[in-house]
Design a protein around this motif. Structure first.
Motif, PDB file in Angstrom:
ATOM      1  N   ASP A  17       0.864  -1.184   0.000  1.00 48.31           N
ATOM      2  CA  ASP A  17       0.000   0.000   0.000  1.00 48.31           C
ATOM      3  C   ASP A  17       0.897   1.230   0.000  1.00 48.31           C
ATOM      4  OD1 ASP A  17      -1.743   2.000   0.373  1.00 48.31           O
ATOM      5  OD2 ASP A  17      -2.787   1.128   2.094  1.00 48.31           O
ATOM      6  N   HIS A  19       0.482   4.262   0.506  1.00 51.28           N
ATOM      7  CA  HIS A  19       0.305   5.331   1.478  1.00 51.28           C
ATOM      8  C   HIS A  19       0.533   4.866   2.908  1.00 51.28           C
ATOM      9  CE1 HIS A  19      -1.187   7.558  -1.901  1.00 51.28           C
ATOM     10  NE2 HIS A  19      -2.041   6.603  -2.161  1.00 51.28           N
ATOM     11  N   LYS A  20       0.542   3.547   3.130  1.00 46.60           N
ATOM     12  CA  LYS A  20       0.786   3.034   4.492  1.00 46.60           C
ATOM     13  C   LYS A  20       1.999   2.124   4.426  1.00 46.60           C
ATOM     14  CE  LYS A  20      -3.999   3.160   5.818  1.00 46.60           C
ATOM     15  NZ  LYS A  20      -5.176   2.295   5.857  1.00 46.60           N
ATOM     16  N   LEU A  21       3.126   2.729   4.609  1.00 45.71           N
ATOM     17  CA  LEU A  21       4.372   2.017   4.385  1.00 45.71           C
ATOM     18  C   LEU A  21       5.385   2.522   5.406  1.00 45.71           C
ATOM     19  CD1 LEU A  21       5.242   1.751   0.640  1.00 45.71           C
ATOM     20  CD2 LEU A  21       6.920   1.200   2.330  1.00 45.71           C
ATOM     21  N   THR A  23       4.549  -1.433   6.825  1.00 50.67           N
ATOM     22  CA  THR A  23       3.630  -2.084   7.751  1.00 50.67           C
ATOM     23  C   THR A  23       4.382  -3.026   8.683  1.00 50.67           C
ATOM     24  OG1 THR A  23       3.224  -3.736   6.056  1.00 50.67           O
ATOM     25  CG2 THR A  23       1.649  -1.961   6.209  1.00 50.67           C
ATOM     26  N   GLU A 105       9.251  -3.408   1.551  1.00 51.29           N
ATOM     27  CA  GLU A 105       7.872  -3.787   1.881  1.00 51.29           C
ATOM     28  C   GLU A 105       7.385  -4.879   0.931  1.00 51.29           C
ATOM     29  OE1 GLU A 105       6.109  -2.573   4.307  1.00 51.29           O
ATOM     30  OE2 GLU A 105       4.048  -3.176   3.856  1.00 51.29           O
TER      31      GLU A 105
ATOM     32  N   ASP B 163       6.079  13.967  11.254  1.00 45.80           N
ATOM     33  CA  ASP B 163       5.368  14.355  10.016  1.00 45.80           C
ATOM     34  C   ASP B 163       4.843  15.784  10.112  1.00 45.80           C
ATOM     35  OD1 ASP B 163       5.883  12.163   8.542  1.00 45.80           O
ATOM     36  OD2 ASP B 163       4.021  11.112   9.038  1.00 45.80           O
ATOM     37  N   LYS B 179       7.291   9.215  15.685  1.00 47.26           N
ATOM     38  CA  LYS B 179       7.663   8.362  14.567  1.00 47.26           C
ATOM     39  C   LYS B 179       9.156   8.480  14.323  1.00 47.26           C
ATOM     40  CE  LYS B 179       4.008   7.670  11.210  1.00 47.26           C
ATOM     41  NZ  LYS B 179       3.417   8.296  10.029  1.00 47.26           N
TER      42      LYS B 179
END
Lengths: 126, 184
Positions: A17, A19-21, A23, A105, B163, B179
């Motif tokens: 994904d 945008h979600k990296l 995971t 990933e 971020d 983060k």
């Protein structure tokens, strides 16, 4: 083959994904630990230099240096080609790191799938 | 010089002669050329038909509905482009024979004007099919492009300071979790 082909056709189930990296645990597979990215420019510095939000990344100190040089040499902005190059080189390295994160990933997802299949196979044998 | 002298010594032309020549050359319009009133009685029709050199059976004026042309005969709405170019016309450029009725809107039917009466060689069904094919192809391509987006094989861009939590307008005490980004 290409990443688009593999993401849509050959292995859509292990496509990362975007945008979600990442995971996975970022430290997974690094027994000695990983080097953290260092942010050089402080928030106050960036605020004072009025750096645009999308430029406040890990290369912001070079961006500030480049724009400081531009301000000092205006209108001879070509005098700043070296500081501009420094900044762009840093951004290039940033992009390469993003590519590597994607690849990590992708490979970890494929590895997780292989492991899952092997476990299921062994379960069937028992 | 001699020519100029001769011109000067010549007797000037009579004024009435000049007027007559000029009027003969330019006066092609008179009220007699205008169409008359719409013929109501058979006698009037006969007179009108004779005026236009037609038989009474062939004579048919435009209907007197307020948009008509008086007693001017109705012509066929045929563009000159649609007339046979190889026929033995008296006036080939106009594709017209001598004595033939001039259409009241001939200025729209001459070959200098686009042929609005022209019919396409492609039937309407086929035209609709062609348009539909193009639109369907475009729609299909748009669907494919929207469904299978092209992308660069990179992760999201990494920003420091959680971020840019504060820079994006959030309160510093609400930070969800610190983060960490690693070199790779």
């Amino acid at each position: 083959m290409g990443h688009v082909w593999s993401a849509y056709v050959t292995s859509p189930d292990t496509a990362p994904d975007l945008h979600k990296l990442p995971t996975f645990n970022p430290l997974y597979g690094f027994p000695e630990g990983r080097e953290e990215r260092v942010m050089i420019a402080t928030q106050e510095e960036m605020n004072k230099a009025q750096v645009p939000l999308d430029r406040r990344d890990y290369c912001a100190h070079l961006f500030i240096a480049w724009y400081k040089c531009r301000r000092d040499n205006f209108p001879n902005v070509f005098a700043c080609k070296h500081s501009k190059h420094d900044y762009e080189h840093c951004e290039y390295g940033d992009f390469v790191m993003r590519m590597k994160e994607y690849e990590r990933e992708k490979r970890l997802l494929a590895r997780a799938k292989r492991k899952r299949l092997r476990e299921e196979k062994e379960k069937l044998k028992d | 010089m001699a020519g100029l002298c001769r011109l000067c010594c010549r007797k000037p032309a009579n004024v009435s002669t000049v007027a007559r020549i000029i009027s003969a050359r330019y006066a092609t319009f008179s009220e007699d050329d205008l169409p008359g009133l719409y013929p109501k009685t058979p006698q009037e029709r006969k007179t009108a038909a004779k005026k236009y050199g037609m038989r009474v059976e062939d004579y048919e004026p435009y209907p007197d509905d307020g948009l008509g042309w008086g007693d001017y005969p109705k012509g066929q709405d045929v563009h000159d482009d649609d007339k046979d170019p190889h026929a033995d016309w008296d006036f080939p450029e106009e594709r017209r024979n001598f004595g033939e009725l001039v259409h009241i809107e001939q200025d729209l039917l001459s070959r200098a004007r686009p042929n609005i009466y022209a019919k396409s060689n492609i039937p309407l069904k086929k035209q609709a099919m062609m348009l539909g094919t193009v639109l369907a192809t475009l729609a299909g391509l748009f669907w494919i492009g929207g469904h299978f987006k092209n992308f660069q094989p990179v992760g999201p861009k990494q920003f420091p300071y959680n971020d840019l939590w504060e820079e994006k307008g959030n309160r510093p005490e609400d930070v969800p979790e610190t983060k960490k980004h690693y070199v790779i």
